[in-house]
Design a protein around this motif. Sequence first.
Motif, PDB file in Angstrom:
ATOM      1  N   GLU A  83       0.699  -1.350   0.036  1.00  0.00           N
ATOM      2  CA  GLU A  83       0.039   0.048   0.079  1.00  0.00           C
ATOM      3  C   GLU A  83       0.953   1.204  -0.176  1.00  0.00           C
ATOM      4  O   GLU A  83       1.820   1.296   0.858  1.00  0.00           O
ATOM      5  CB  GLU A  83      -0.991   0.150   1.174  1.00  0.00           C
ATOM      6  N   LYS A  84       0.708   2.179  -1.047  1.00  0.00           N
ATOM      7  CA  LYS A  84       1.509   3.311  -1.258  1.00  0.00           C
ATOM      8  C   LYS A  84       1.228   4.145   0.000  1.00  0.00           C
ATOM      9  O   LYS A  84       0.064   4.538   0.460  1.00  0.00           O
ATOM     10  CB  LYS A  84       1.269   4.010  -2.444  1.00  0.00           C
ATOM     11  N   LYS A  85       2.407   4.653   0.802  1.00  0.00           N
ATOM     12  CA  LYS A  85       1.953   5.627   2.022  1.00  0.00           C
ATOM     13  C   LYS A  85       3.381   6.672   1.794  1.00  0.00           C
ATOM     14  O   LYS A  85       4.582   6.149   1.385  1.00  0.00           O
ATOM     15  CB  LYS A  85       2.097   4.985   3.197  1.00  0.00           C
ATOM     16  N   LYS A  89       6.941   2.327   4.243  1.00  0.00           N
ATOM     17  CA  LYS A  89       6.490   1.129   3.414  1.00  0.00           C
ATOM     18  C   LYS A  89       5.452   0.239   4.151  1.00  0.00           C
ATOM     19  O   LYS A  89       5.416   0.226   5.393  1.00  0.00           O
ATOM     20  CB  LYS A  89       7.894   0.240   3.365  1.00  0.00           C
ATOM     21  N   SER A  90       4.454  -0.015   3.395  1.00  0.00           N
ATOM     22  CA  SER A  90       3.202  -0.724   4.125  1.00  0.00           C
ATOM     23  C   SER A  90       3.011  -1.882   3.340  1.00  0.00           C
ATOM     24  O   SER A  90       2.433  -1.887   2.053  1.00  0.00           O
ATOM     25  CB  SER A  90       2.080   0.144   4.082  1.00  0.00           C
ATOM     26  N   TYR A 108      -1.490  -5.184   7.592  1.00  0.00           N
ATOM     27  CA  TYR A 108      -0.516  -4.504   7.164  1.00  0.00           C
ATOM     28  C   TYR A 108       0.639  -4.195   8.192  1.00  0.00           C
ATOM     29  O   TYR A 108       0.333  -3.620   9.315  1.00  0.00           O
ATOM     30  CB  TYR A 108      -1.001  -3.031   6.402  1.00  0.00           C
ATOM     31  N   THR A 110       4.037  -1.745   8.880  1.00  0.00           N
ATOM     32  CA  THR A 110       4.291  -0.489   8.333  1.00  0.00           C
ATOM     33  C   THR A 110       5.370  -0.114   8.855  1.00  0.00           C
ATOM     34  O   THR A 110       5.840  -0.136  10.238  1.00  0.00           O
ATOM     35  CB  THR A 110       3.261   0.529   8.526  1.00  0.00           C
ATOM     36  N   LYS A 112       8.837   3.060   8.814  1.00  0.00           N
ATOM     37  CA  LYS A 112       9.203   4.421   8.580  1.00  0.00           C
ATOM     38  C   LYS A 112      10.627   4.557   8.327  1.00  0.00           C
ATOM     39  O   LYS A 112      11.249   5.471   8.403  1.00  0.00           O
ATOM     40  CB  LYS A 112       8.554   5.627   9.254  1.00  0.00           C
ATOM     41  N   ASP A 185      -5.717   4.649  10.160  1.00  0.00           N
ATOM     42  CA  ASP A 185      -5.360   4.151   8.788  1.00  0.00           C
ATOM     43  C   ASP A 185      -4.897   2.841   8.761  1.00  0.00           C
ATOM     44  O   ASP A 185      -4.189   2.137   8.229  1.00  0.00           O
ATOM     45  CB  ASP A 185      -4.124   4.757   8.341  1.00  0.00           C
TER      46      ASP A 185
END
Length: 237
Positions: A83-85, A89-90, A108, A110, A112, A185
């Motif tokens: 999933e684009k964040k 990176k997710s 998910y 995620t 940073k 989110d």
Amino acid sequence: MKKVIVIMALFLSAFSFAQESYKYVIVPKRFSIFNEDNRFNLNTLTKSFFESQGFQVYFASDILPEELAKNRCLALFVDANEEKKFLAKSVNIEIKDCYNNVLFFSEYGTSKEKEFVKAYNEAFRIALNSLKGNLKLKNNFVKTPETSKEVVVKEPIAKPNTIIDVTQLRAIPTETGYTLVNYSDNVIMVLYRTSLDTVFLAGKEIYRGVLLKKNNGWFFEYDFDGVVYSEKIEVKF
């Protein structure tokens, strides 16, 4: 309405299981989100995780045991989605059967971290760890011989009063439909488009069903232990 019922019946049948758990897992040498084999050693990491959960795990390019080579439906198949964040990176882990039916999604993971190798490794570890305790998936393609057994009456499985986050969810478009996320989110549900704008195939953890619009509201209808439940969802598309 008949069309909705047919769609739901077909979708739920894809997630019906027999009484024997999978024992094999096949991991690709290259995840679909990357353009090279074993990127950042993530395929090896994923293989090791499923081995730690008691599965016999093979890469898709390995020589398979005779039993599995003759019937690939004895295995679960793993892939990863991203999933684009912004600045993160997710990823989540997707588990399918031999007919490409999605049986389960991990949460998910995620990260940073600024370095790609660290970010993807952290995100994959979080996603994989969320699968612990949720991998007793039953295999509908294993035939077991009929034997005389004493009938055991099982206690009914307890279901929570509600399985949906009561706060309003937001719909984020994807190539195949939407993901529904909460205020943090976190992915709550995954939706897949159908031929009707008011009906989506829907999945939340072990629950599979349809999200449909009726009476000016959205309802998640799903099967649990042979009973169909309907829960209203507050969602903003």
